[in-house]
Design a protein around this motif. Structure first.
Motif, PDB file in Angstrom:
ATOM      1  N   ASP A  31       0.830  -1.213   0.000  1.00 12.00           N
ATOM      2  CA  ASP A  31       0.000   0.000   0.000  1.00 12.00           C
ATOM      3  C   ASP A  31       0.858   1.254   0.000  1.00 12.00           C
ATOM      4  OD1 ASP A  31      -2.104  -1.654   0.088  1.00 12.00           O
ATOM      5  OD2 ASP A  31      -2.935  -0.951   1.992  1.00 12.00           O
ATOM      6  N   GLU A  32       2.051   1.146   0.551  1.00  8.88           N
ATOM      7  CA  GLU A  32       2.905   2.332   0.694  1.00  8.88           C
ATOM      8  C   GLU A  32       3.980   2.414  -0.394  1.00  8.88           C
ATOM      9  OE1 GLU A  32       3.253   3.577   5.132  1.00  8.88           O
ATOM     10  OE2 GLU A  32       3.977   1.527   4.973  1.00  8.88           O
ATOM     11  N   ALA A  33       4.026   1.413  -1.252  1.00  5.47           N
ATOM     12  CA  ALA A  33       5.100   1.382  -2.253  1.00  5.47           C
ATOM     13  C   ALA A  33       4.851   2.433  -3.338  1.00  5.47           C
ATOM     14  CB  ALA A  33       5.160  -0.009  -2.877  1.00  5.47           C
ATOM     15  N   PRO A  34       5.928   2.998  -3.887  1.00  5.04           N
ATOM     16  CA  PRO A  34       5.746   3.997  -4.947  1.00  5.04           C
ATOM     17  C   PRO A  34       5.157   3.367  -6.210  1.00  5.04           C
ATOM     18  CG  PRO A  34       8.082   3.481  -4.638  1.00  5.04           C
ATOM     19  CD  PRO A  34       7.327   2.765  -3.557  1.00  5.04           C
ATOM     20  N   THR A  35       4.511   4.202  -7.031  1.00 12.08           N
ATOM     21  CA  THR A  35       3.975   3.753  -8.319  1.00 12.08           C
ATOM     22  C   THR A  35       4.439   4.734  -9.399  1.00 12.08           C
ATOM     23  OG1 THR A  35       1.962   5.081  -8.328  1.00 12.08           O
ATOM     24  CG2 THR A  35       1.875   2.996  -7.102  1.00 12.08           C
ATOM     25  N   TRP A  36       4.075   4.429 -10.642  1.00 11.75           N
ATOM     26  CA  TRP A  36       4.450   5.332 -11.746  1.00 11.75           C
ATOM     27  C   TRP A  36       3.933   6.745 -11.479  1.00 11.75           C
ATOM     28  CZ3 TRP A  36       8.082   3.887 -14.968  1.00 11.75           C
ATOM     29  CH2 TRP A  36       8.247   2.545 -15.300  1.00 11.75           C
ATOM     30  N   GLN A  37       2.821   6.830 -10.725  1.00 15.72           N
ATOM     31  CA  GLN A  37       2.246   8.158 -10.481  1.00 15.72           C
ATOM     32  C   GLN A  37       3.117   9.035  -9.597  1.00 15.72           C
ATOM     33  OE1 GLN A  37      -1.691   7.235  -9.098  1.00 15.72           O
ATOM     34  NE2 GLN A  37      -2.499   7.231 -11.195  1.00 15.72           N
ATOM     35  N   ASP A  38       4.058   8.441  -8.885  1.00 13.57           N
ATOM     36  CA  ASP A  38       4.944   9.238  -8.019  1.00 13.57           C
ATOM     37  C   ASP A  38       6.137   9.805  -8.783  1.00 13.57           C
ATOM     38  OD1 ASP A  38       3.620   8.800  -5.447  1.00 13.57           O
ATOM     39  OD2 ASP A  38       4.168   6.697  -5.780  1.00 13.57           O
ATOM     40  N   ILE A  39       6.343   9.373 -10.012  1.00 11.24           N
ATOM     41  CA  ILE A  39       7.587   9.738 -10.705  1.00 11.24           C
ATOM     42  C   ILE A  39       7.618  11.226 -11.076  1.00 11.24           C
ATOM     43  CG2 ILE A  39       9.085   9.230 -12.683  1.00 11.24           C
ATOM     44  CD1 ILE A  39       8.771   6.998 -10.417  1.00 11.24           C
ATOM     45  N   ALA A  40       6.469  11.756 -11.477  1.00 10.23           N
ATOM     46  CA  ALA A  40       6.438  13.190 -11.834  1.00 10.23           C
ATOM     47  C   ALA A  40       6.844  14.018 -10.616  1.00 10.23           C
ATOM     48  CB  ALA A  40       5.057  13.580 -12.326  1.00 10.23           C
ATOM     49  N   TRP A  41       6.334  13.613  -9.445  1.00 12.51           N
ATOM     50  CA  TRP A  41       6.721  14.340  -8.222  1.00 12.51           C
ATOM     51  C   TRP A  41       8.224  14.247  -7.994  1.00 12.51           C
ATOM     52  CZ3 TRP A  41       9.008  12.350  -3.756  1.00 12.51           C
ATOM     53  CH2 TRP A  41       9.218  13.294  -2.741  1.00 12.51           C
ATOM     54  N   LEU A  42       8.764  13.049  -8.126  1.00 13.87           N
ATOM     55  CA  LEU A  42      10.205  12.883  -7.888  1.00 13.87           C
ATOM     56  C   LEU A  42      10.998  13.763  -8.857  1.00 13.87           C
ATOM     57  CD1 LEU A  42      12.523  11.476  -6.385  1.00 13.87           C
ATOM     58  CD2 LEU A  42      12.411   9.634  -8.090  1.00 13.87           C
ATOM     59  N   ARG A  43      10.587  13.752 -10.107  1.00 22.27           N
ATOM     60  CA  ARG A  43      11.311  14.577 -11.090  1.00 22.27           C
ATOM     61  C   ARG A  43      11.175  16.061 -10.764  1.00 22.27           C
ATOM     62  NH1 ARG A  43       9.666  13.708 -16.758  1.00 22.27           N
ATOM     63  NH2 ARG A  43      11.465  14.998 -17.157  1.00 22.27           N
ATOM     64  N   SER A  44      10.049  16.434 -10.142  1.00 20.94           N
ATOM     65  CA  SER A  44       9.818  17.862  -9.863  1.00 20.94           C
ATOM     66  C   SER A  44      10.687  18.386  -8.725  1.00 20.94           C
ATOM     67  CB  SER A  44       8.346  18.106  -9.527  1.00 20.94           C
ATOM     68  OG  SER A  44       8.085  17.695  -8.187  1.00 20.94           O
ATOM     69  N   ILE A  45      11.242  17.482  -7.912  1.00 19.60           N
ATOM     70  CA  ILE A  45      12.003  17.971  -6.753  1.00 19.60           C
ATOM     71  C   ILE A  45      13.506  17.935  -6.989  1.00 19.60           C
ATOM     72  CG2 ILE A  45      10.200  17.335  -5.078  1.00 19.60           C
ATOM     73  CD1 ILE A  45      12.218  14.963  -4.298  1.00 19.60           C
ATOM     74  N   THR A  46      13.948  17.576  -8.195  1.00 19.31           N
ATOM     75  CA  THR A  46      15.395  17.490  -8.432  1.00 19.31           C
ATOM     76  C   THR A  46      15.725  17.858  -9.874  1.00 19.31           C
ATOM     77  OG1 THR A  46      17.343  16.052  -8.323  1.00 19.31           O
ATOM     78  CG2 THR A  46      15.278  14.990  -8.972  1.00 19.31           C
ATOM     79  N   THR A  47      16.922  18.382 -10.037  1.00 24.41           N
ATOM     80  CA  THR A  47      17.400  18.629 -11.404  1.00 24.41           C
ATOM     81  C   THR A  47      18.333  17.506 -11.854  1.00 24.41           C
ATOM     82  OG1 THR A  47      19.207  19.923 -10.488  1.00 24.41           O
ATOM     83  CG2 THR A  47      17.248  21.142 -11.201  1.00 24.41           C
ATOM     84  N   LEU A  48      18.605  16.562 -10.960  1.00 28.69           N
ATOM     85  CA  LEU A  48      19.515  15.474 -11.322  1.00 28.69           C
ATOM     86  C   LEU A  48      18.838  14.520 -12.302  1.00 28.69           C
ATOM     87  CD1 LEU A  48      21.016  14.513  -7.832  1.00 28.69           C
ATOM     88  CD2 LEU A  48      22.091  15.853  -9.657  1.00 28.69           C
ATOM     89  N   PRO A  49      19.625  13.911 -13.205  1.00 23.05           N
ATOM     90  CA  PRO A  49      19.055  12.833 -14.016  1.00 23.05           C
ATOM     91  C   PRO A  49      18.705  11.654 -13.113  1.00 23.05           C
ATOM     92  CG  PRO A  49      21.443  13.006 -14.358  1.00 23.05           C
ATOM     93  CD  PRO A  49      21.049  14.160 -13.465  1.00 23.05           C
ATOM     94  N   ILE A  50      17.627  10.963 -13.454  1.00 28.75           N
ATOM     95  CA  ILE A  50      17.194   9.817 -12.633  1.00 28.75           C
ATOM     96  C   ILE A  50      17.189   8.560 -13.499  1.00 28.75           C
ATOM     97  CG2 ILE A  50      15.443   8.930 -11.050  1.00 28.75           C
ATOM     98  CD1 ILE A  50      14.247  11.763 -10.950  1.00 28.75           C
TER      99      ILE A  50
END
Ligand code: HOC
Length: 358
Positions: A209-228
């Motif tokens: 229930d707490e695991a990340p999904t594809w829907q969390d990726i936009a958020w992750l990209r929004s908080i960093t300028t690093l390549p992921i």
């Protein structure tokens, strides 16, 4: 270094003595019956090389570029947790060994040394491996710390939303030794390390229930300028989704055979993934690499670089930074020999036609 250590596998027997039973079970072991662990290795042995001869090899070298940066060779250190269990200085010793060979190093979220201290000791490029935590604010702070410390990329591991069935560890009654912890996660207990009630679900309704999904990726990209980079995919459909979600690269990995057993060997799925990705982003691979010929085969199948795990931990446990550097030096030299003997002067000359088709 004892003179009889001439290959990566020579470190294994010695490492077993240095690590002791529990740490050996943790590092050397895999999930369940360890079928994937073995096949990661045997997959490379099954591939045969087909040399080309009399080519002009003048000016040959092992350099390559990745994410806009030049590296001396395509061999990286994979993220491995709790390295102070293998050596008193842990990741600080590893980063010295990596620096000596200018190997890119991926530092684990579950490192046992503060990520800033590892960066301060580094004279090589570092990437930070991230397990997204359910607490977004905590994840964001971790990412900001990695950015501030000079890490050059993030590696999001997604193949372990929960831990595998690790019978070898269970039989050895593995537990972390006193004084070794995931120090960068202080103040936050990851879901899999929380105590569970008897009879509580281990996965559904709990960790998943707490695991990340594809829907969390936009958020992750929004908080960093690093390549992921996305680490832990085996399916070409997921490689395509990774591109659609803006990942800068993918790492084909089954977590060293440590999470779900009977997954295919990474070298066996690599061709499908590199075919799907078709050069749009770099594809890296880990799992089972023990010889320079394995590095060559991975690149011939379209990988841009490889990561090694257990071999450098074994080197670390036997001889600290020198052991890590020695492991890297052996593998890099073997790779150079394999390039030279197949007629590949540069990594861009390494193409599928150096693999023998029965
Ligand atoms: C639920 C998370 O990478 C290992 C480490 C830690 C895995 C964490 C699993 O032991 O392979």
């Amino acid at each position: 270094i004892p003179p009889e250590i001439v290959a990566l596998t020579d470190y294994e027997a010695l490492a077993r003595q240095h690590l002791g039973e529990q740490a050996w079970a943790y590092y050397a072991g895999g999930a369940a019956d360890e079928i994937t662990l073995r096949e990661n290795r045997s997959g490379y042995d099954a591939l045969k090389l087909l040399p080309r001869v009399l080519r002009d090899m003048t000016g040959g070298h092992t350099r390559m570029t990745l994410l806009g940066q030049t590296y001396d060779h395509p061999i990286f250190l994979a993220p491995i947790a709790y390295q102070r269990m293998a050596h008193a200085q842990g990741e600080l010793a590893t980063v010295l060994g990596a620096s000596a060979l200018k190997a890119g190093m991926v530092v684990s979220t579950r490192a046992s040394v503060p990520l800033e201290e590892i960066a301060a000791a580094a004279q090589t490029r570092l990437w930070f491996q991230l397990y997204m935590q359910p607490d977004r604010a905590f994840t964001q702070r971790l990412v900001q710390r990695a950015e501030a410390a000079g890490y050059q990329a993030l590696v999001l591991t997604v193949d372990a939303p929960l831990n595998g069935i690790r019978n070898r560890q269970q039989r050895a009654q593995f537990h972390l030794p006193p004084g070794v912890e995931a120090i960068n996660l202080r103040g936050m207990t990851p879901p899999d390390l929380r105590p569970r009630q008897a009879g509580e679900n281990v996965a559904f309704g709990a960790l998943l229930d707490e695991a990340p999904t594809w829907q969390d990726i936009a958020w992750l990209r929004s908080i960093t300028t690093l390549p992921i980079l996305l680490k832990g995919i085996l399916s070409s459909a997921d490689a395509e989704l990774a591109i659609q979600h803006g990942f800068a690269g993918v790492i084909v990995s089954n977590h060293g055979g440590r999470i779900l057993d009977t997954l295919p060997a990474t070298v066996d799925v690599l061709p499908q993934i590199t075919a799907q990705v078709a050069g749009r982003i770099p594809v890296l691979v880990d799992g089972g690499i023990r010889r320079g010929t394995d590095v060559l085969k991975a690149l011939a199948l379209g990988a841009s670089a490889v990561l090694i795990g257990r071999p450098y931990i074994f080197g670390l446990s036997v001889a600290g930074p020198i052991g890590v550097a020695h492991v890297l030096n052996i593998l890099r030299a073997e790779f150079e020999v394999a390039m030279g003997l197949t007629g590949c002067a540069t990594v861009s000359d390494i193409t599928p036609d150096i693999l023998w088709q029965r």
